[in-house]
Design a protein around this motif. Structure first.
Motif, PDB file in Angstrom:
ATOM      1  N   SER A  21       0.850  -1.191   0.000  1.00 22.70           N
ATOM      2  CA  SER A  21       0.000   0.000   0.000  1.00 22.70           C
ATOM      3  C   SER A  21       0.882   1.236   0.000  1.00 22.70           C
ATOM      4  CB  SER A  21      -0.918   0.012   1.228  1.00 22.70           C
ATOM      5  OG  SER A  21      -0.172   0.284   2.399  1.00 22.70           O
ATOM      6  N   TRP A  54       2.056   5.520  -7.794  1.00 20.32           N
ATOM      7  CA  TRP A  54       1.154   4.789  -8.692  1.00 20.32           C
ATOM      8  C   TRP A  54       1.346   3.288  -8.542  1.00 20.32           C
ATOM      9  CZ3 TRP A  54       2.246   1.193 -12.423  1.00 20.32           C
ATOM     10  CH2 TRP A  54       1.156   0.747 -13.181  1.00 20.32           C
ATOM     11  N   ARG A  57      -0.162   2.061  -5.292  1.00 19.51           N
ATOM     12  CA  ARG A  57      -1.610   2.232  -5.278  1.00 19.51           C
ATOM     13  C   ARG A  57      -2.303   1.304  -6.274  1.00 19.51           C
ATOM     14  NH1 ARG A  57      -1.491   7.218  -6.102  1.00 19.51           N
ATOM     15  NH2 ARG A  57      -1.802   7.127  -8.368  1.00 19.51           N
ATOM     16  N   GLU A  58      -1.688   1.099  -7.465  1.00 16.61           N
ATOM     17  CA  GLU A  58      -2.357   0.353  -8.523  1.00 16.61           C
ATOM     18  C   GLU A  58      -1.490  -0.745  -9.156  1.00 16.61           C
ATOM     19  OE1 GLU A  58      -4.332   2.746 -11.465  1.00 16.61           O
ATOM     20  OE2 GLU A  58      -4.425   4.474 -10.116  1.00 16.61           O
ATOM     21  N   HIS A  61      -0.887  -4.305  -7.799  1.00 19.60           N
ATOM     22  CA  HIS A  61      -2.083  -5.116  -7.602  1.00 19.60           C
ATOM     23  C   HIS A  61      -2.672  -5.648  -8.910  1.00 19.60           C
ATOM     24  CE1 HIS A  61      -1.817  -3.646  -3.545  1.00 19.60           C
ATOM     25  NE2 HIS A  61      -1.964  -2.393  -3.946  1.00 19.60           N
ATOM     26  N   LYS A  62      -2.093  -5.301 -10.052  1.00 15.31           N
ATOM     27  CA  LYS A  62      -2.693  -5.691 -11.332  1.00 15.31           C
ATOM     28  C   LYS A  62      -2.771  -7.202 -11.509  1.00 15.31           C
ATOM     29  CE  LYS A  62      -1.970  -1.715 -14.360  1.00 15.31           C
ATOM     30  NZ  LYS A  62      -1.333  -1.261 -15.639  1.00 15.31           N
ATOM     31  N   ARG A  65      -5.620  -8.613  -9.550  1.00 16.01           N
ATOM     32  CA  ARG A  65      -6.951  -8.338 -10.084  1.00 16.01           C
ATOM     33  C   ARG A  65      -7.285  -9.240 -11.257  1.00 16.01           C
ATOM     34  NH1 ARG A  65      -5.632  -2.773  -9.439  1.00 16.01           N
ATOM     35  NH2 ARG A  65      -5.351  -2.561 -11.684  1.00 16.01           N
TER      36      ARG A  65
END
Length: 226
Positions: A21, A54, A57-58, A61-62, A65
């Protein structure tokens, strides 16, 4: 249902494995500034605030997902300090297989943290996520990683000759594995007092197909424990 959806949190006696995070920015910056070499290839390697933010935050985690893998921070249970990373990659839901890769900070090596983290992740993958086989590859010269694999009950299958290219030279890799029919590791079973998992992570992920997910898998795969 995607077994990697939701918050994944695995707790051992001394380590906690959890998603990265924005709170990990100071630790990651410290690692980059110190030139520590344990991070997976997809992690930032340059001290630039926006790309790091970035990523935490994103970007990191790709793969989770898309059901293609998962990146987890290895942290001290008592201190919360970042000790390393561990993750599943090259997940194949048709064959129920995956590779596992990890890296520990220099200050955290030789203290059993990697062994505990590997036990937690491999048992979670095999007992809770529906995978049948988790493979680990270690360079033949990486004696520390070989010991970790052996201590965690991974079975040595053989040597993949020239399987990893480093510094312009193809290196031999020792191939280890654990499968779902192996005896569960004591203290690392999901639901036992030594291992806890956050909600929303049970079940087998649906396989993803198509150019987008294939490209994501190639770009964001976890680094091996070479």
């Amino acid at each position: 249902m995607n077994a990697f959806e939701g918050t994944v949190r695995l707790e051992g006696e001394r380590v906690v494995l959890r998603p990265f995070s924005l709170d990990d920015a100071p630790g990651l910056i410290e690692v980059i500034r110190a030139g520590e070499d344990f991070l997976p290839p997809s992690f930032p390697g340059v001290l630039e605030a926006e790309p790091i933010a970035w990523f935490l935050r994103e970007g990191v985690h790709k793969v989770q997902r898309y059901g293609l893998g998962v990146h987890l921070a290895v942290t001290g249970r008592d201190t919360g300090d970042l000790l390393g990373t561990i993750g599943l990659f090259k997940v194949n839901w048709e064959h129920l297989t995956s590779e596992v890769g990890y890296g520990m900070r220099p200050s955290a090596r030789g203290r059993g943290y990697a062994t505990e983290a590997l036990a937690l992740v491999s048992e979670w993958a095999l007992r809770d996520c529906g995978l049948f086989r988790v493979e680990l590859r270690a360079m033949v010269t990486n004696h520390a990683s070989i010991r970790v694999a052996e201590k965690t009950g991974f079975v040595r299958e053989g040597v993949a000759r020239g399987a990893e290219r480093e510094d312009g030279v193809n290196r031999d890799m020792i191939v280890f594995s654990r499968v779902a029919t192996d005896t569960p590791l004591p203290g690392a079973q999901v639901g036992s007092p030594g291992a806890q998992v956050g909600s929303g992570v049970l079940g087998a992920p649906r396989p993803r197909s198509g150019v987008a997910s294939d490209r994501l898998d190639a770009q964001d795969e976890e680094g091996r424990s070479g």
